[in-house]
Design a protein around this motif. Structure first.
Motif, PDB file in Angstrom:
ATOM      1  N   ASP A  68       0.865  -1.189   0.000  1.00 56.14           N
ATOM      2  CA  ASP A  68       0.000   0.000   0.000  1.00 56.14           C
ATOM      3  C   ASP A  68       0.899   1.235   0.000  1.00 56.14           C
ATOM      4  OD1 ASP A  68      -2.452  -1.283  -0.019  1.00 56.14           O
ATOM      5  OD2 ASP A  68      -2.557  -1.396   2.162  1.00 56.14           O
ATOM      6  N   TRP A  69       1.551   1.480  -1.130  1.00 55.33           N
ATOM      7  CA  TRP A  69       2.532   2.551  -1.227  1.00 55.33           C
ATOM      8  C   TRP A  69       1.908   3.892  -0.885  1.00 55.33           C
ATOM      9  CZ3 TRP A  69       7.003   0.332  -1.446  1.00 55.33           C
ATOM     10  CH2 TRP A  69       7.164  -0.875  -2.122  1.00 55.33           C
ATOM     11  N   ASP A  70       2.619   4.716  -0.114  1.00 55.21           N
ATOM     12  CA  ASP A  70       2.106   6.057   0.175  1.00 55.21           C
ATOM     13  C   ASP A  70       2.688   7.089  -0.781  1.00 55.21           C
ATOM     14  OD1 ASP A  70       4.601   5.778   1.363  1.00 55.21           O
ATOM     15  OD2 ASP A  70       4.093   6.919   3.138  1.00 55.21           O
ATOM     16  N   ILE A  71       3.808   6.757  -1.416  1.00 54.65           N
ATOM     17  CA  ILE A  71       4.397   7.621  -2.432  1.00 54.65           C
ATOM     18  C   ILE A  71       4.741   6.751  -3.641  1.00 54.65           C
ATOM     19  CG2 ILE A  71       6.301   9.186  -3.006  1.00 54.65           C
ATOM     20  CD1 ILE A  71       6.594   9.718   0.013  1.00 54.65           C
ATOM     21  N   ILE A  72       4.358   7.214  -4.796  1.00 50.12           N
ATOM     22  CA  ILE A  72       4.665   6.505  -6.039  1.00 50.12           C
ATOM     23  C   ILE A  72       5.478   7.448  -6.920  1.00 50.12           C
ATOM     24  CG2 ILE A  72       3.699   5.426  -8.112  1.00 50.12           C
ATOM     25  CD1 ILE A  72       1.199   4.747  -6.349  1.00 50.12           C
ATOM     26  N   PHE A  73       6.675   7.007  -7.268  1.00 47.97           N
ATOM     27  CA  PHE A  73       7.581   7.808  -8.082  1.00 47.97           C
ATOM     28  C   PHE A  73       7.403   7.456  -9.544  1.00 47.97           C
ATOM     29  CE2 PHE A  73       9.456   7.702  -3.949  1.00 47.97           C
ATOM     30  CZ  PHE A  73       9.977   8.976  -3.784  1.00 47.97           C
TER      31      PHE A  73
END
Length: 177
Positions: A5-10
């Motif tokens: 559940d990524w909180d930041i996606i680059f």
């Protein structure tokens, strides 16, 4: 995307395409739509990572043919593409100016040797990229104190930074931001 559940996606453009504004057309919208539908954390935020120009002696095709080996032309084209295609978007909460931090460092005594193969960053180049990322994500300018805190983690011995190295990196990253 489904692994956590990524909180930041680059997101970033491929190095060879990054300076070519036309390569952002429609593809970025399609990618962002897919990521929006697929991500598992509805509150995840998107961050753009600005890539860097190739080393001045690179023999990569796009560099030789499109930029005639002119690193500043490639860097300025990347900067222009980010200004034109990324800055106006509302779906990115931050832009990591990695390319600018690397370009700044190239004007120091580090010179134009921040890559291992003329386009992938070496350990020093990756450190500069990582410190730029840290500063943007924390909202804190890079200082000797937080640089020391970051280095308290498992940093490879090959990346020993002298006091002068640290000062140059701090200046390059803060100027980029």
């Amino acid at each position: 995307l489904l692994d956590e559940d990524w909180d930041i996606i680059f997101i970033q453009q491929g190095a060879a395409q990054a300076p070519l504004v036309d390569t952002y057309q429609n593809y970025l919208d399609t990618l962002m739509e897919y990521v929006q539908k697929t991500k598992t954390n509805p509150n995840a935020r998107f961050v753009w990572n600005m890539t860097w120009a190739y080393q001045s002696d690179s023999t990569q095709k796009v560099f030789a043919e499109t930029f005639q080996g002119d690193q500043m032309a490639m860097y300025n084209s990347i900067l222009n593409a980010v200004q034109e295609k990324i800055v106006p978007r509302t779906d990115f909460t931050a832009i990591i100016p990695t390319g600018t931090a690397v370009q700044n460092a190239r004007t120091s005594y580090f010179g134009d040797r921040l890559t291992k193969d003329t386009y992938h960053l070496n350990n020093l180049g990756r450190a500069i990229a990582g410190y730029t990322l840290y500063s943007i994500l924390t909202g804190k300018p890079l200082t000797e104190v937080n640089l020391g805190q970051i280095n308290s983690y498992d940093v490879p011995e090959i990346l020993f930074l002298s006091d002068t190295d640290r000062q140059v990196i701090i200046e390059c990253v803060n100027a980029a931001i």
